[in-house]
Design a protein around this motif. Structure first.
Motif, PDB file in Angstrom:
ATOM      1  N   CYS A   1     -11.435 101.604 -34.278  1.00 26.07           N
ATOM      2  CA  CYS A   1     -12.746 101.149 -34.547  1.00 26.07           C
ATOM      3  C   CYS A   1     -13.661 102.308 -33.699  1.00 26.07           C
ATOM      4  O   CYS A   1     -14.734 102.662 -34.041  1.00 26.07           O
ATOM      5  N   ALA A   2     -13.291 103.148 -32.731  1.00 26.32           N
ATOM      6  CA  ALA A   2     -13.862 104.274 -32.137  1.00 26.32           C
ATOM      7  C   ALA A   2     -13.949 105.179 -32.997  1.00 26.32           C
ATOM      8  O   ALA A   2     -14.884 105.978 -33.066  1.00 26.32           O
ATOM      9  N   VAL A   3     -12.918 105.459 -33.781  1.00 22.54           N
ATOM     10  CA  VAL A   3     -13.008 106.288 -34.890  1.00 22.54           C
ATOM     11  C   VAL A   3     -14.080 106.160 -35.956  1.00 22.54           C
ATOM     12  O   VAL A   3     -14.838 106.827 -36.480  1.00 22.54           O
ATOM     13  N   ALA A   4     -14.085 104.923 -36.550  1.00 19.70           N
ATOM     14  CA  ALA A   4     -15.281 104.449 -37.345  1.00 19.70           C
ATOM     15  C   ALA A   4     -16.580 104.658 -36.673  1.00 19.70           C
ATOM     16  O   ALA A   4     -17.421 105.112 -37.461  1.00 19.70           O
ATOM     17  N   LEU A   5     -16.842 104.353 -35.462  1.00 17.20           N
ATOM     18  CA  LEU A   5     -18.205 104.640 -34.991  1.00 17.20           C
ATOM     19  C   LEU A   5     -18.559 106.170 -34.916  1.00 17.20           C
ATOM     20  O   LEU A   5     -19.536 106.401 -35.151  1.00 17.20           O
ATOM     21  N   ALA A   6     -17.627 106.844 -34.630  1.00 14.71           N
ATOM     22  CA  ALA A   6     -17.725 108.326 -34.454  1.00 14.71           C
ATOM     23  C   ALA A   6     -18.210 108.995 -35.761  1.00 14.71           C
ATOM     24  O   ALA A   6     -18.843 109.954 -35.764  1.00 14.71           O
TER      25      ALA A   6
ATOM     26  N   CYS B   1      -4.689 101.583 -42.219  1.00 16.03           N
ATOM     27  CA  CYS B   1      -6.069 101.549 -42.413  1.00 16.03           C
ATOM     28  C   CYS B   1      -6.557 101.950 -43.802  1.00 16.03           C
ATOM     29  O   CYS B   1      -5.708 102.564 -44.545  1.00 16.03           O
ATOM     30  N   ASP B   2      -7.846 101.924 -44.388  1.00 13.57           N
ATOM     31  CA  ASP B   2      -7.977 102.541 -45.444  1.00 13.57           C
ATOM     32  C   ASP B   2      -8.103 103.887 -45.436  1.00 13.57           C
ATOM     33  O   ASP B   2      -8.096 104.572 -44.236  1.00 13.57           O
ATOM     34  N   VAL B   3      -7.910 104.417 -46.616  1.00 13.94           N
ATOM     35  CA  VAL B   3      -7.663 106.045 -46.748  1.00 13.94           C
ATOM     36  C   VAL B   3      -8.632 106.657 -46.051  1.00 13.94           C
ATOM     37  O   VAL B   3      -8.678 107.607 -45.406  1.00 13.94           O
ATOM     38  N   GLU B   4     -10.057 106.377 -46.159  1.00 10.40           N
ATOM     39  CA  GLU B   4     -11.148 107.198 -45.590  1.00 10.40           C
ATOM     40  C   GLU B   4     -11.285 107.070 -43.994  1.00 10.40           C
ATOM     41  O   GLU B   4     -11.199 108.111 -43.248  1.00 10.40           O
ATOM     42  N   LEU B   5     -10.691 105.868 -43.499  1.00  6.16           N
ATOM     43  CA  LEU B   5     -10.773 105.977 -42.177  1.00  6.16           C
ATOM     44  C   LEU B   5      -9.345 106.729 -41.558  1.00  6.16           C
ATOM     45  O   LEU B   5      -9.423 107.066 -40.444  1.00  6.16           O
ATOM     46  N   TRP B   6      -8.352 106.380 -42.241  1.00  6.82           N
ATOM     47  CA  TRP B   6      -7.146 107.538 -42.002  1.00  6.82           C
ATOM     48  C   TRP B   6      -7.610 108.925 -41.981  1.00  6.82           C
ATOM     49  O   TRP B   6      -7.201 109.681 -40.909  1.00  6.82           O
ATOM     50  N   PHE B   7      -8.197 109.273 -42.953  1.00  8.42           N
ATOM     51  CA  PHE B   7      -8.392 110.952 -43.013  1.00  8.42           C
ATOM     52  C   PHE B   7      -9.424 111.248 -41.751  1.00  8.42           C
ATOM     53  O   PHE B   7      -9.199 112.232 -41.167  1.00  8.42           O
ATOM     54  N   TYR B   8     -10.562 110.332 -41.545  1.00 15.20           N
ATOM     55  CA  TYR B   8     -11.313 110.711 -40.404  1.00 15.20           C
ATOM     56  C   TYR B   8     -10.176 110.596 -38.981  1.00 15.20           C
ATOM     57  O   TYR B   8     -10.754 111.345 -38.092  1.00 15.20           O
ATOM     58  N   SER B   9      -9.396 109.743 -39.041  1.00 19.41           N
ATOM     59  CA  SER B   9      -8.692 109.588 -37.623  1.00 19.41           C
ATOM     60  C   SER B   9      -7.882 110.983 -37.412  1.00 19.41           C
ATOM     61  O   SER B   9      -7.581 111.506 -36.279  1.00 19.41           O
TER      62      SER B   9
ATOM     63  N   PHE C   1      -8.830 114.243 -39.170  1.00 19.37           N
ATOM     64  CA  PHE C   1      -9.693 115.511 -39.671  1.00 19.37           C
ATOM     65  C   PHE C   1     -11.249 115.194 -39.261  1.00 19.37           C
ATOM     66  O   PHE C   1     -11.913 116.072 -39.470  1.00 19.37           O
ATOM     67  N   GLY C   2     -11.624 114.087 -39.005  1.00 22.28           N
ATOM     68  CA  GLY C   2     -13.020 113.661 -38.824  1.00 22.28           C
ATOM     69  C   GLY C   2     -13.432 113.823 -37.332  1.00 22.28           C
ATOM     70  O   GLY C   2     -12.898 114.760 -36.595  1.00 22.28           O
ATOM     71  N   ARG C   3     -14.705 113.263 -37.142  1.00 16.16           N
ATOM     72  CA  ARG C   3     -15.285 113.411 -35.780  1.00 16.16           C
ATOM     73  C   ARG C   3     -14.603 112.675 -35.029  1.00 16.16           C
ATOM     74  O   ARG C   3     -14.173 111.714 -35.054  1.00 16.16           O
ATOM     75  N   SER C   4     -14.061 113.359 -33.793  1.00 10.94           N
ATOM     76  CA  SER C   4     -13.423 112.658 -32.749  1.00 10.94           C
ATOM     77  C   SER C   4     -14.307 111.688 -31.856  1.00 10.94           C
ATOM     78  O   SER C   4     -15.622 112.011 -31.857  1.00 10.94           O
ATOM     79  N   PRO C   5     -14.046 110.609 -31.353  1.00  9.61           N
ATOM     80  CA  PRO C   5     -14.559 109.781 -30.603  1.00  9.61           C
ATOM     81  C   PRO C   5     -15.444 110.355 -29.393  1.00  9.61           C
ATOM     82  O   PRO C   5     -16.290 109.862 -28.656  1.00  9.61           O
ATOM     83  N   ARG C   6     -14.757 111.667 -28.919  1.00  8.93           N
ATOM     84  CA  ARG C   6     -15.264 112.315 -27.985  1.00  8.93           C
ATOM     85  C   ARG C   6     -16.621 113.015 -28.127  1.00  8.93           C
ATOM     86  O   ARG C   6     -17.334 113.094 -27.052  1.00  8.93           O
ATOM     87  N   LYS C   7     -17.079 113.019 -29.382  1.00 12.88           N
ATOM     88  CA  LYS C   7     -18.536 113.242 -29.899  1.00 12.88           C
ATOM     89  C   LYS C   7     -19.376 112.210 -29.226  1.00 12.88           C
ATOM     90  O   LYS C   7     -20.709 112.635 -29.283  1.00 12.88           O
ATOM     91  N   LEU C   8     -18.861 111.150 -28.892  1.00 12.22           N
ATOM     92  CA  LEU C   8     -19.812 110.267 -28.485  1.00 12.22           C
ATOM     93  C   LEU C   8     -19.817 110.022 -27.063  1.00 12.22           C
ATOM     94  O   LEU C   8     -20.701 109.332 -26.511  1.00 12.22           O
ATOM     95  N   LYS C   9     -19.451 111.109 -26.283  1.00 11.02           N
ATOM     96  CA  LYS C   9     -19.419 111.243 -24.978  1.00 11.02           C
ATOM     97  C   LYS C   9     -20.921 111.347 -24.496  1.00 11.02           C
ATOM     98  O   LYS C   9     -21.777 112.058 -24.953  1.00 11.02           O
TER      99      LYS C   9
END
Length: 341
Positions: free
Chosen positions: A280-285, A36-44, A46-54
């Motif tokens: 996709c879930a990581v990108a949404l989060a 994936c792109d570097v931004e999305l890789w970084f978020y996957s 170190f970023g917000r987990s999709p768990r934050k969307l619970k």
């Protein structure tokens, strides 16, 4: 030692040049190892987990199979409430059961709403969103996933195919999103996402109408993002490359009413549906603006096509469109086969 102003300026340019070179080298190497792109890789990582969307409510169109199904499952694992739409009610019910099972007790029957309808019937859009909001009490994210691809030669495409593809891939998406954006604007927050494609980033061969629909999506939602800057309404464009789903065999051809019919094989070089759904879930989060996804060599190819057009033009001349077609579909196929498949 006294350094003169010209020497200082030269040193500054050398530092800038070294920085640009290092940055480019890092991206080049990264693109060879990530999917994936570097931004999305970084978020996957170190970023917000999709768990934050619970507990959030997410509507996914085209959720009966493919990327829509796998995105729903990735969110269900994190306890996200889901509204699943598509034409096939039986398949939606199957996805619902599997989502509830994957949630491991986080979701119950009322937390996954199934709404079967034809998304090209624009008259139903407002009613469907109202049903979702009435059922859950709110809607937080709309994921526009419904759509179809295409395999065809440009000069053979019938105009009815162009119209049908724009009705499905563009106008249905825009119309549904407008109702959602009105709701989000009144509420003061919200998130609109669209599953676009790497075909929306550069022109891919033998899919002219599909590519055009995805470029149109980028135009529409790029404008929307600019309009909503600072208004707490996020806009995300999800751009996967080849993914192992039934998307390929369901593709349009150049003829009205015809399907491509050639399925993807498990041996094809494609990202799995599960991995695409997770990204996709990581990108949404993380509310990304635009996220690219694809296994090697898609990422370095797309970066080169977008940021180094002269190099890309030279590479395309060496590869040829048929070679690019094989990279995309993992299949040796002649132009005649594209035209008649």
């Amino acid at each position: 030692m006294v350094i003169s102003p010209p020497q200082k300026l030269t040193m500054l340019f050398e530092i800038i040049g070294a920085g640009v070179f290092s940055y480019g080298l890092f991206y080049l190497l990264a693109m060879c190892f990530v999917d994936c792109d570097v931004e999305l890789w970084f978020y996957s990582i170190f970023g917000r987990s999709p768990r934050k969307l619970k507990g959030k409510v997410v509507c996914i169109t085209g959720a009966s199979s493919g990327i829509g199904e796998h995105t729903a499952k990735a969110l269900a694992k994190r306890g996200v409430k889901l509204a699943l739409t598509a034409r096939r009610k039986n398949e939606l019910e199957r996805v619902k059961r599997e989502c509830i099972e994957l949630s491991k007790g986080q979701l119950v029957d009322d937390d996954v709403l199934v709404l079967a309808f034809d998304i090209t019937d624009l008259s139903l859009h407002k009613k469907v969103l109202e049903q979702i909001i009435n059922h859950f009490g709110s809607l937080d994210i709309l994921v526009n996933n419904a759509g179809r691809s295409q395999r065809a030669l440009f000069e053979h495409i019938q105009m009815n195919v162009d119209k049908q593809m724009f009705d499905l891939n563009v106008f249905a998406v825009v119309n549904l999103s407008r109702f959602a954006v009105k709701y989000f604007s009144e509420r003061g927050s919200g998130h609109v996402a669209v599953v676009s494609s790497l075909a929306g980033v550069f022109g891919v061969p033998y899919s002219a109408t599909y590519t055009a629909t995805k470029h149109a999506i980028h135009g529409y939602f790029g404008a929307l993002r600019t309009e909503k800057t600072g208004k707490n309404i996020a806009v995300t464009l999800l751009c996967p490359g080849p993914v192992y789903t039934n998307f390929l065999q369901e593709s349009f051809t150049e003829k009205d009413g015809e399907k491509y019919g050639i399925p993807a094989n498990k041996t094809d070089r494609r990202m799995t549906g599960e991995r695409c759904g997770e990204l996709c879930a990581v990108a949404l989060a993380n509310r990304t603006h635009e996220s690219w996804m694809g296994i090697f060599p898609m990422m370095p190819f797309v970066y080169t096509a977008v940021y180094f057009p002269i190099v890309s033009k030279m590479c395309l001349k060496l590869l040829g469109p048929q070679r690019l077609f094989k990279i995309r579909d993992s299949k040796e196929i002649t132009l005649d086969e594209v035209a008649i498949a």
